[in-house]
Write an enzyme that holds these catalytic residues in place. Structure first.
Site, PDB file in Angstrom:
ATOM      1  N   ASN A 146       0.875  -1.170   0.000  1.00  0.00           N
ATOM      2  CA  ASN A 146       0.000   0.000   0.000  1.00  0.00           C
ATOM      3  C   ASN A 146       0.914   1.223   0.000  1.00  0.00           C
ATOM      4  OD1 ASN A 146      -1.797   2.082   0.429  1.00  0.00           O
ATOM      5  ND2 ASN A 146      -2.794   1.157   2.200  1.00  0.00           N
ATOM      6  N   ARG A 155      -2.528  -2.069  -3.579  1.00  0.00           N
ATOM      7  CA  ARG A 155      -3.738  -1.272  -3.398  1.00  0.00           C
ATOM      8  C   ARG A 155      -3.661  -0.072  -4.346  1.00  0.00           C
ATOM      9  NH1 ARG A 155      -5.145   3.415   0.840  1.00  0.00           N
ATOM     10  NH2 ARG A 155      -7.366   3.597   0.413  1.00  0.00           N
ATOM     11  N   HIS A 166     -12.898   2.866  -0.272  1.00  0.00           N
ATOM     12  CA  HIS A 166     -12.863   1.853   0.801  1.00  0.00           C
ATOM     13  C   HIS A 166     -13.483   0.534   0.336  1.00  0.00           C
ATOM     14  CE1 HIS A 166     -13.040   5.434   3.849  1.00  0.00           C
ATOM     15  NE2 HIS A 166     -11.782   5.101   3.615  1.00  0.00           N
ATOM     16  N   ARG A 182     -12.521  15.834   6.824  1.00  0.00           N
ATOM     17  CA  ARG A 182     -13.302  16.148   5.630  1.00  0.00           C
ATOM     18  C   ARG A 182     -14.738  16.492   6.005  1.00  0.00           C
ATOM     19  NH1 ARG A 182     -11.419  10.717   3.254  1.00  0.00           N
ATOM     20  NH2 ARG A 182      -9.286  11.129   2.559  1.00  0.00           N
ATOM     21  N   GLU A 238      -8.285  -5.217   5.161  1.00  0.00           N
ATOM     22  CA  GLU A 238      -8.106  -4.864   3.759  1.00  0.00           C
ATOM     23  C   GLU A 238      -6.909  -5.588   3.140  1.00  0.00           C
ATOM     24  OE1 GLU A 238      -9.260  -0.509   2.911  1.00  0.00           O
ATOM     25  OE2 GLU A 238      -8.772  -0.526   5.039  1.00  0.00           O
TER      26      GLU A 238
END
Length: 401
Positions: A10, A94, A183, A244, A387
């Site tokens: 990643n 990823r 996601h 955010r 993940e």
């Protein structure tokens, strides 16, 4: 015997997270992190899980991603797990944005690299770093299959009614403006694990997945396929997040430009890095916010209430989208660990069949578990996401063919 190991990478703009897994039993052989790449104080932490050895840390300057991956390779080699091992079957990467083109894991070739690069304008913070990691890994092991697993892929099953924005079609198509979602590897893993927790096949279950970390997103999953998700063209849309804003009237941007005389870059920074919880109360760590709430801090309380209000709206909206809901699953850092968030999100939704058992909700565990009363019509679950395992599983399934 065929190789069974998969290295998951990643690659961020200044970091590389990695895990080496053996897909015979999905066990982790090693995990690690390289951070602050390009700085004088770069740091590498490596933990060899296969041998049960102690973690090793190294600090110094790591100039770029090539140097970082070489350092990772050296650390793995110390444990007999180097990149030159014949037991390594593939490297799974990823990749944040795959647009409409990539609906499943894909073996990387020149055309795939070109398309990921073409998507940089809609993922300027992520795709360039993902590309750097891929190209560096290819240079180190050009003979090895490299697989891209896309954050957006799980959401490509959304119908056009959910994926399209209500703007001029020609303009939207020309500039690739639509809802992609993110996601995806987490939503895929958690929705499937929730079905398993209920003792059912994914095709039999409708699940609302709430991935609540510093970035947060919700998804409506019908029979194992995503039919709606809260993030859109970028990860800015949807839930209130750590930094955010989530959903907001787009005219706020025009107002800030005209009245606030703010530039595009300033507004981008405001909405992505200085909004959400940190904009509301100065903290983006839910543990700290809850500590302040418990001490009577009104600013923290309002931030928490706004966070929960948005979350509850999405639960209700996705209940309506799905029609029948078998489970609501909480995951990621906040979802897995913040019991007050889970309790508040479900509070008042008893008419929808949702409830939380306070004793079950208070239990801390790394295992998937139900926190709803036994008689509840809709299961409420906490399902730790994985993940890296999802990326490794998808990568191995592809190269194994």
């Amino acid at each position: 015997m065929s190789p069974t190991r998969v290295l998951v990478l990643n690659s961020g703009s200044s970091s590389v997270k990695y895990q080496l897994l053996d897909m015979r039993d999905s066990s982790r052989l090693a995990v690690g992190l390289v951070e602050r790449i390009g700085e004088e104080t770069s740091r590498l932490k490596h933990t060899p899980l296969a041998s049960g050895g102690a973690s090793r840390e190294w600090s110094g300057q790591i100039a770029d991603h090539e140097a970082a991956l070489k350092a990772v390779s050296e650390e793995l080699a110390k444990d007999g797990l180097g990149l030159d091992s014949p037991e390594l079957a593939a490297i799974g990467h990823r990749v944040v944005h795959g647009g409409k083109s990539f609906t499943e894991p894909t073996v990387i070739d020149g055309a795939v690299l070109a398309e990921i690069e073409r998507l940089i304008p809609v993922a300027p913070l992520h795709n360039p770093a993902n590309l750097t990691g891929i190209r560096t890994a290819q240079a180190l092991r050009p003979d090895l299959p490299q697989v891209a697993v896309f954050d957006t892929a799980f959401h490509t099953t959304m119908p056009e009614s959910a994926a399209r924005y209500a703007i001029d079609v020609k303009t939207a198509d020309e500039h690739r403006i639509r809802r992609y979602g993110f996601h995806g590897t987490s939503h895929a893993y958690v929705s499937r694990a929730t079905a398993e927790l209920l003792g059912k096949a994914p095709e039999e279950v409708n699940v609302i997945v709430l991935h609540l970390g510093n970035g947060a997103s919700a998804s409506a999953v019908r029979g194992g396929k995503c039919v709606d998700t809260s993030m859109g063209l970028t990860p800015l849309e949807g839930l209130v997040m750590g930094t955010r804003s989530g959903d907001m009237d787009p005219a706020v941007i025009f107002h800030l430009m005209r009245v606030g005389e703010m530039s595009t870059d300033e507004i981008d920074t405001l909405l992505n890095k200085k909004s959400g919880l940190i904009g509301l109360c100065g903290d983006n760590d839910m543990r700290e916010i809850r500590r302040r709430v418990d001490e009577g801090d009104e600013e923290a309380q309002l931030a928490f209430d706004i966070y929960i209000h948005r979350l509850k709206k999405y639960i209700g909206a996705y209940y309506a989208v799905l029609g029948r809901v078998d489970a609501v699953a909480f995951t990621a850092g906040v979802g897995e660990n913040a019991s007050p968030v889970r309790e508040a999100a479900v509070a008042g939704l008893q008419e929808l069949g949702l409830a939380v058992d306070s004793e079950l909700n208070a239990v801390r565990s790394d295992e998937p578990r139900l926190i709803s009363p036994a008689q509840a019509r809709v299961a409420v679950a906490v399902v730790p996401t994985d993940e890296e395992l999802e990326i490794a599983t998808q990568t191995y399934a592809l190269v194994g063919q």
